[in-house]
Design a protein around this motif. Structure first.
Motif, PDB file in Angstrom:
ATOM      1  N   ARG A  52     -11.216  79.110  54.738  1.00 15.13           N
ATOM      2  CA  ARG A  52      -9.782  79.139  54.411  1.00 15.13           C
ATOM      3  C   ARG A  52      -8.993  78.049  55.119  1.00 15.13           C
ATOM      4  O   ARG A  52      -7.857  77.736  54.733  1.00 15.13           O
ATOM      5  CB  ARG A  52      -9.199  80.509  54.735  1.00 15.13           C
ATOM      6  CG  ARG A  52      -9.198  80.912  56.191  1.00 15.13           C
ATOM      7  CD  ARG A  52      -8.335  82.156  56.405  1.00 15.13           C
ATOM      8  NE  ARG A  52      -8.716  83.216  55.509  1.00 15.13           N
ATOM      9  CZ  ARG A  52      -9.512  84.254  55.828  1.00 15.13           C
ATOM     10  NH1 ARG A  52     -10.007  84.309  57.054  1.00 15.13           N
ATOM     11  NH2 ARG A  52      -9.799  85.185  54.973  1.00 15.13           N
ATOM     12  N   ASN A  53      -9.557  77.444  56.149  1.00 16.46           N
ATOM     13  CA  ASN A  53      -8.865  76.362  56.856  1.00 16.46           C
ATOM     14  C   ASN A  53      -9.116  74.990  56.236  1.00 16.46           C
ATOM     15  O   ASN A  53      -8.559  73.999  56.687  1.00 16.46           O
ATOM     16  CB  ASN A  53      -9.287  76.345  58.326  1.00 16.46           C
ATOM     17  CG  ASN A  53      -8.853  77.590  59.068  1.00 16.46           C
ATOM     18  OD1 ASN A  53      -7.738  78.057  58.898  1.00 16.46           O
ATOM     19  ND2 ASN A  53      -9.742  78.143  59.875  1.00 16.46           N
ATOM     20  N   VAL A  55      -8.555  72.784  52.927  1.00 14.62           N
ATOM     21  CA  VAL A  55      -7.601  72.926  51.827  1.00 14.62           C
ATOM     22  C   VAL A  55      -7.865  71.999  50.649  1.00 14.62           C
ATOM     23  O   VAL A  55      -7.260  72.169  49.594  1.00 14.62           O
ATOM     24  CB  VAL A  55      -6.147  72.717  52.319  1.00 14.62           C
ATOM     25  CG1 VAL A  55      -5.768  73.776  53.332  1.00 14.62           C
ATOM     26  CG2 VAL A  55      -5.966  71.330  52.907  1.00 14.62           C
ATOM     27  N   ALA A 161      -1.214  77.287  45.333  1.00 13.83           N
ATOM     28  CA  ALA A 161      -0.385  76.548  46.286  1.00 13.83           C
ATOM     29  C   ALA A 161       0.279  77.504  47.264  1.00 13.83           C
ATOM     30  O   ALA A 161       0.518  78.676  46.968  1.00 13.83           O
ATOM     31  CB  ALA A 161       0.672  75.738  45.551  1.00 13.83           C
ATOM     32  N   ASP A 162       0.588  76.980  48.448  1.00 15.32           N
ATOM     33  CA  ASP A 162       1.327  77.762  49.444  1.00 15.32           C
ATOM     34  C   ASP A 162       2.825  77.729  49.179  1.00 15.32           C
ATOM     35  O   ASP A 162       3.538  78.689  49.473  1.00 15.32           O
ATOM     36  CB  ASP A 162       1.056  77.208  50.845  1.00 15.32           C
ATOM     37  CG  ASP A 162      -0.418  77.255  51.213  1.00 15.32           C
ATOM     38  OD1 ASP A 162      -0.983  78.367  51.207  1.00 15.32           O
ATOM     39  OD2 ASP A 162      -0.996  76.199  51.484  1.00 15.32           O
ATOM     40  N   VAL A 163       3.298  76.615  48.623  1.00 19.64           N
ATOM     41  CA  VAL A 163       4.731  76.421  48.346  1.00 19.64           C
ATOM     42  C   VAL A 163       4.875  75.889  46.932  1.00 19.64           C
ATOM     43  O   VAL A 163       4.137  74.985  46.524  1.00 19.64           O
ATOM     44  CB  VAL A 163       5.363  75.411  49.339  1.00 19.64           C
ATOM     45  CG1 VAL A 163       6.817  75.154  48.977  1.00 19.64           C
ATOM     46  CG2 VAL A 163       5.241  75.924  50.765  1.00 19.64           C
ATOM     47  N   SER A 208      -1.756  70.844  61.150  1.00 16.11           N
ATOM     48  CA  SER A 208      -1.885  71.904  60.146  1.00 16.11           C
ATOM     49  C   SER A 208      -1.468  71.362  58.786  1.00 16.11           C
ATOM     50  O   SER A 208      -0.764  70.341  58.685  1.00 16.11           O
ATOM     51  CB  SER A 208      -1.026  73.110  60.537  1.00 16.11           C
ATOM     52  OG  SER A 208       0.351  72.748  60.589  1.00 16.11           O
ATOM     53  N   GLU A 209      -1.912  72.020  57.719  1.00 16.27           N
ATOM     54  CA  GLU A 209      -1.647  71.565  56.372  1.00 16.27           C
ATOM     55  C   GLU A 209      -1.220  72.721  55.483  1.00 16.27           C
ATOM     56  O   GLU A 209      -1.551  73.879  55.760  1.00 16.27           O
ATOM     57  CB  GLU A 209      -2.906  70.919  55.775  1.00 16.27           C
ATOM     58  CG  GLU A 209      -3.394  69.680  56.488  1.00 16.27           C
ATOM     59  CD  GLU A 209      -4.689  69.157  55.904  1.00 16.27           C
ATOM     60  OE1 GLU A 209      -5.423  69.969  55.302  1.00 16.27           O
ATOM     61  OE2 GLU A 209      -4.969  67.950  56.019  1.00 16.27           O
ATOM     62  N   PHE A 210      -0.455  72.409  54.450  1.00 16.85           N
ATOM     63  CA  PHE A 210      -0.201  73.396  53.406  1.00 16.85           C
ATOM     64  C   PHE A 210      -0.113  72.671  52.082  1.00 16.85           C
ATOM     65  O   PHE A 210       0.055  71.451  52.014  1.00 16.85           O
ATOM     66  CB  PHE A 210       1.062  74.211  53.676  1.00 16.85           C
ATOM     67  CG  PHE A 210       2.353  73.428  53.660  1.00 16.85           C
ATOM     68  CD1 PHE A 210       3.057  73.252  52.473  1.00 16.85           C
ATOM     69  CD2 PHE A 210       2.881  72.898  54.818  1.00 16.85           C
ATOM     70  CE1 PHE A 210       4.240  72.527  52.426  1.00 16.85           C
ATOM     71  CE2 PHE A 210       4.066  72.177  54.814  1.00 16.85           C
ATOM     72  CZ  PHE A 210       4.755  71.996  53.597  1.00 16.85           C
ATOM     73  N   MET A 212       1.569  72.096  48.371  1.00 16.16           N
ATOM     74  CA  MET A 212       2.832  72.211  47.631  1.00 16.16           C
ATOM     75  C   MET A 212       2.560  71.909  46.160  1.00 16.16           C
ATOM     76  O   MET A 212       1.845  70.974  45.827  1.00 16.16           O
ATOM     77  CB  MET A 212       3.870  71.241  48.207  1.00 16.16           C
ATOM     78  CG  MET A 212       5.206  71.250  47.467  1.00 16.16           C
ATOM     79  SD  MET A 212       6.406  70.092  48.192  1.00 16.16           S
ATOM     80  CE  MET A 212       6.767  70.917  49.738  1.00 16.16           C
TER      81      MET A 212
END
Length: 213
Positions: A52-53, A55, A161-163, A208-210, A212
């Motif tokens: 999960r880490n 992406v 996506a997270d956002v 850290s990453e997310f 979009m």
């Protein structure tokens, strides 16, 4: 900032097996020294594991090859070679693995910790002490380790996506995602230029990453 890569080719190769040893005892006061060659160690295997880490598949874009450690050759005095360590390759949750030539789906790594064997390590060869018998008192041969070849796969990522950016046409959604990530959506001065979702990986200063959309 880094690219979002949702498709990549991946090449896995298990480690080669170590060769068995051909050796005979040479000791003082032992007039009939027999064969004492040890076995070669087995090569390590390559595993894909959902994490999960992780992406994106960015790590495979420029460096698609992953090769496990080979086994060590056997030695005299029946000393067996050390086996190669397995190589675990982390991929994002939701990675689909396909045969590169046929497109056949081989596995869908959906959940954290899901693991799949991409390349088996080669077996180590037997030393000449393995071939000793009442009829073969001095076997002067041993086995070579098993050689492993490249296996190619196609990785495809299914990822939420997270956002998500939602807004009226021409509000600047594509412009914003092109600035905060390296995604390159089509940007023009007319409505509905974005016909498919654009995903970008946003990397923060703490590494850290997310994602979009």
């Amino acid at each position: 900032m880094s690219n979002f890569v949702d498709e990549a080719n991946f090449c896995a190769r298990g480690g080669n097996g170590g060769a068995g040893c051909t050796s005979f005892r040479r000791e003082a006061h032992v007039p009939y020294g027999g064969p004492d060659g040890g076995d070669g160690g087995s090569g390590g295997s390559v595993w894909l594991q959902a994490d999960r880490n992780t992406v994106s598949l960015l790590a495979f874009r420029d460096h698609p090859h992953r090769i496990a450690v080979s086994g060590v050759h056997g030695k005299g005095q029946k000393k067996h070679g050390k086996s190669g360590k397995d190589l675990i390759v982390y991929v994002p949750e939701g990675t689909v693995v396909k045969d590169l030539e046929t497109g056949e789906v081989l596995v869908d790594l959906i959940n954290e910790g899901d693991r799949w064997l991409a390349a088996q390590g080669g077996e180590g060869g037997k030393g000449n002490s393995r071939f000793f018998s009442s009829k073969r008192r001095a076997p002067a041969f041993s086995e070579q380790g098993e050689y492993c070849e490249d296996t190619w796969y196609r990785l495809e990522l299914k990822l939420l996506a997270d956002v998500a950016l939602v807004g009226f046409p021409s509000a600047g959604k594509s412009t914003l995602i092109s600035v905060v990530s390296q995604a390159k959506p089509k940007i023009a001065e007319y409505h509905f230029t974005t016909l498919v979702p654009n995903l970008g990986v946003v990397q923060l200063q703490d590494d850290s990453e997310f994602i979009m959309a």
